[in-house]
Design an enzyme around this catalytic site. Sequence first.
Site, PDB file in Angstrom:
ATOM      1  N   HIS A  39      19.826 -11.227  52.877  1.00 14.57           N
ATOM      2  CA  HIS A  39      19.385 -10.347  51.616  1.00 14.57           C
ATOM      3  C   HIS A  39      18.066 -11.105  51.092  1.00 14.57           C
ATOM      4  O   HIS A  39      18.135 -11.416  50.753  1.00 14.57           O
ATOM      5  CB  HIS A  39      20.071 -10.026  50.360  1.00 14.57           C
ATOM      6  CG  HIS A  39      19.719  -8.727  50.095  1.00 14.57           C
ATOM      7  ND1 HIS A  39      18.868  -8.016  50.679  1.00 14.57           N
ATOM      8  CD2 HIS A  39      18.996  -8.886  48.825  1.00 14.57           C
ATOM      9  CE1 HIS A  39      18.266  -6.688  49.475  1.00 14.57           C
ATOM     10  NE2 HIS A  39      18.230  -7.185  48.326  1.00 14.57           N
ATOM     11  N   GLY A  49      17.068  -3.263  51.314  1.00 12.90           N
ATOM     12  CA  GLY A  49      16.093  -3.794  51.577  1.00 12.90           C
ATOM     13  C   GLY A  49      15.365  -2.549  52.424  1.00 12.90           C
ATOM     14  O   GLY A  49      14.085  -2.580  51.787  1.00 12.90           O
ATOM     15  N   PRO A 100      22.151  -1.205  52.247  1.00 12.70           N
ATOM     16  CA  PRO A 100      21.689  -0.489  51.760  1.00 12.70           C
ATOM     17  C   PRO A 100      21.528   0.176  50.257  1.00 12.70           C
ATOM     18  O   PRO A 100      22.808   0.309  50.540  1.00 12.70           O
ATOM     19  CB  PRO A 100      21.319   0.400  52.463  1.00 12.70           C
ATOM     20  CG  PRO A 100      22.147   0.518  53.362  1.00 12.70           C
ATOM     21  CD  PRO A 100      23.013  -0.243  53.136  1.00 12.70           C
ATOM     22  N   ARG A 122      11.290   0.970  35.896  1.00 18.14           N
ATOM     23  CA  ARG A 122      10.605   0.115  37.329  1.00 18.14           C
ATOM     24  C   ARG A 122       8.649   0.252  37.406  1.00 18.14           C
ATOM     25  O   ARG A 122       8.398  -1.043  37.638  1.00 18.14           O
ATOM     26  CB  ARG A 122      10.917   1.108  38.208  1.00 18.14           C
ATOM     27  CG  ARG A 122      12.564   0.870  38.541  1.00 18.14           C
ATOM     28  CD  ARG A 122      12.932   1.522  39.952  1.00 18.14           C
ATOM     29  NE  ARG A 122      12.342   0.746  41.062  1.00 18.14           N
ATOM     30  CZ  ARG A 122      11.889   0.458  41.901  1.00 18.14           C
ATOM     31  NH1 ARG A 122      10.619   1.872  41.986  1.00 18.14           N
ATOM     32  NH2 ARG A 122      11.166   0.133  42.785  1.00 18.14           N
ATOM     33  N   TYR A 138       7.690  -3.151  37.958  1.00 17.41           N
ATOM     34  CA  TYR A 138       7.226  -3.977  39.119  1.00 17.41           C
ATOM     35  C   TYR A 138       6.042  -3.201  39.072  1.00 17.41           C
ATOM     36  O   TYR A 138       5.197  -3.259  40.500  1.00 17.41           O
ATOM     37  CB  TYR A 138       8.438  -3.365  40.109  1.00 17.41           C
ATOM     38  CG  TYR A 138       9.700  -3.321  39.759  1.00 17.41           C
ATOM     39  CD1 TYR A 138       9.599  -5.081  40.476  1.00 17.41           C
ATOM     40  CD2 TYR A 138      10.366  -2.567  40.145  1.00 17.41           C
ATOM     41  CE1 TYR A 138      11.654  -5.476  40.072  1.00 17.41           C
ATOM     42  CE2 TYR A 138      11.348  -3.529  39.252  1.00 17.41           C
ATOM     43  CZ  TYR A 138      12.313  -4.996  39.777  1.00 17.41           C
ATOM     44  OH  TYR A 138      14.119  -4.404  39.356  1.00 17.41           O
ATOM     45  N   CYS A 172       8.594   1.892  20.429  1.00 18.75           N
ATOM     46  CA  CYS A 172       7.628   1.149  19.792  1.00 18.75           C
ATOM     47  C   CYS A 172       7.317   0.014  20.792  1.00 18.75           C
ATOM     48  O   CYS A 172       7.958  -1.383  20.379  1.00 18.75           O
ATOM     49  CB  CYS A 172       8.101   0.580  18.811  1.00 18.75           C
ATOM     50  SG  CYS A 172       8.307   2.258  18.237  1.00 18.75           S
ATOM     51  N   TYR A 180      17.939   1.856  40.266  1.00 17.46           N
ATOM     52  CA  TYR A 180      17.486   0.993  39.423  1.00 17.46           C
ATOM     53  C   TYR A 180      16.622   1.555  38.306  1.00 17.46           C
ATOM     54  O   TYR A 180      15.718   1.060  37.675  1.00 17.46           O
ATOM     55  CB  TYR A 180      16.704   0.030  40.544  1.00 17.46           C
ATOM     56  CG  TYR A 180      18.037  -0.491  41.847  1.00 17.46           C
ATOM     57  CD1 TYR A 180      18.191  -1.532  41.445  1.00 17.46           C
ATOM     58  CD2 TYR A 180      16.570  -0.038  42.637  1.00 17.46           C
ATOM     59  CE1 TYR A 180      18.804  -2.213  42.504  1.00 17.46           C
ATOM     60  CE2 TYR A 180      17.469  -0.939  44.073  1.00 17.46           C
ATOM     61  CZ  TYR A 180      18.220  -1.872  43.638  1.00 17.46           C
ATOM     62  OH  TYR A 180      19.255  -2.345  44.666  1.00 17.46           O
TER      63      TYR A 180
END
Length: 435
Positions: A193, A228, A271, A315, A319, A348, A385
Amino acid sequence: MSRVNSVTTNPVYRDDELIRSLVERYHTPLYVFDEATIRQNCRDLKSAIEYPNTRIRYACKALTLGAVLRIILSEGLWIDASSLNEVHRAICAGASPQQIYYTGEGATADVYAHLVSKGILINCTSLDQIRLLGRVGGTKCSIRVNPGEGNGETNKTNTGGPSSKHGIYYTELDEAIALASDNGTLINGIHSHIGSGTDLAAWLRIKDKTLALARRLPDLEIVNLGGGLPVVYDDQADDAMPLQAWGSALSKSMQQFSREFGREIELQIEPGRYVVASSGILLAQTQAVKSTAEEEAATGYNFVIVNTGLNHNIRPTLYGAYHPIRFVPLHGGPRDVARDYVVAGYLCESGDVFTVGRDGHTLKPRCLPEVQVGDLMVMAGVGAYSHSMKSEYNSMNLPASVLIDASGTPKVIERRGTIHDIMRRELEAYNEGVG
Ligand code: LLP
């Protein structure tokens, strides 16, 4: 033309009436998942690969809610699990142990012994894991290899090449084979992977490196090429993914591989994102609108503060990921005036901002119709995610999750969190201590 798996195609994303009614009934913040979208994604995947001996596993770390697992299992996908608790959750959702495959970087003898006793195939990701499996009496395993190259949406989601911790580095394959043979463990599968949000041309090219390694395993039954597969988060910037072309190239390559190998080898892929990313929407409400613009200076921003944050979708912060955002006025129609806004969370934490650049730090305002306090924020692409990486930071209650089922009916599939949930383990520890 095949369908593009864009996160904005989720029908909930643009349905103002449905959004208002969901918020009225279930309040904010709220995760909303769409069953029809999950099913369509599963079906698109199944029809893209014509190689007959194919098994699609769902990497359930992407979204592990039982109601979602049941939908995916009913579409005929099996499970890729990365922890013992994911295994338990998959079994609770109706998966049989034979349908589960286990890939985890960390492993203990207890976990391995449990998996072996259930008959769950373990994918060893290091030489030490092969040794561990031998010690607990495992007679069969798959091995995860790092083929020496990876490709991901960002460096943090690239899982191949020398800077990745994942898998057995391809230069160690002979040692892995010798170790397994000494232990009496048969290697029946090879897995790689190479990253998440992978460019498909790179995916296809790098899979040949894994296939070349696979030729060296005499007992081979399964080639698992990981997950992926990307989805379109940004309709303006992301290229639509040629899923059909990818599936045909993969099928041809597997046919040739099996022919040369002398028997038909099972192809597996696993996947996560592709199956669920577009199915999820996050709803929140605007709590404040403020500005740091200084008079006559070209600096400053208009901030919209909403009652969610990186605790419900990490996310963008982690990222620099792009998620489409729109606002729905609580009452009345769309507003004519547009402004540049930075959409930020309620925590915060300075990094608690949803509209950021690729580096994850630079503020990237978006031009949106005027936003007012009370307006509802609708964020797309949170199926993968986001829920599974959520946290209780700032002791904020976790959102409820609602599933829009195949008949269009909303159902609560996970209730909202409470202060009791947040404190339960602490209180139990205290009670144990004094009891
Ligand atoms: N197989 C293995 C062994 C994996 O580690 C993963 C993801 C998958 C399959 C599924 O990959 P997918 O098809 O979803 O790309 N949190 C990041 C992604 C990290 C994925 C970790 N492993 C994100 O939000 O983009």
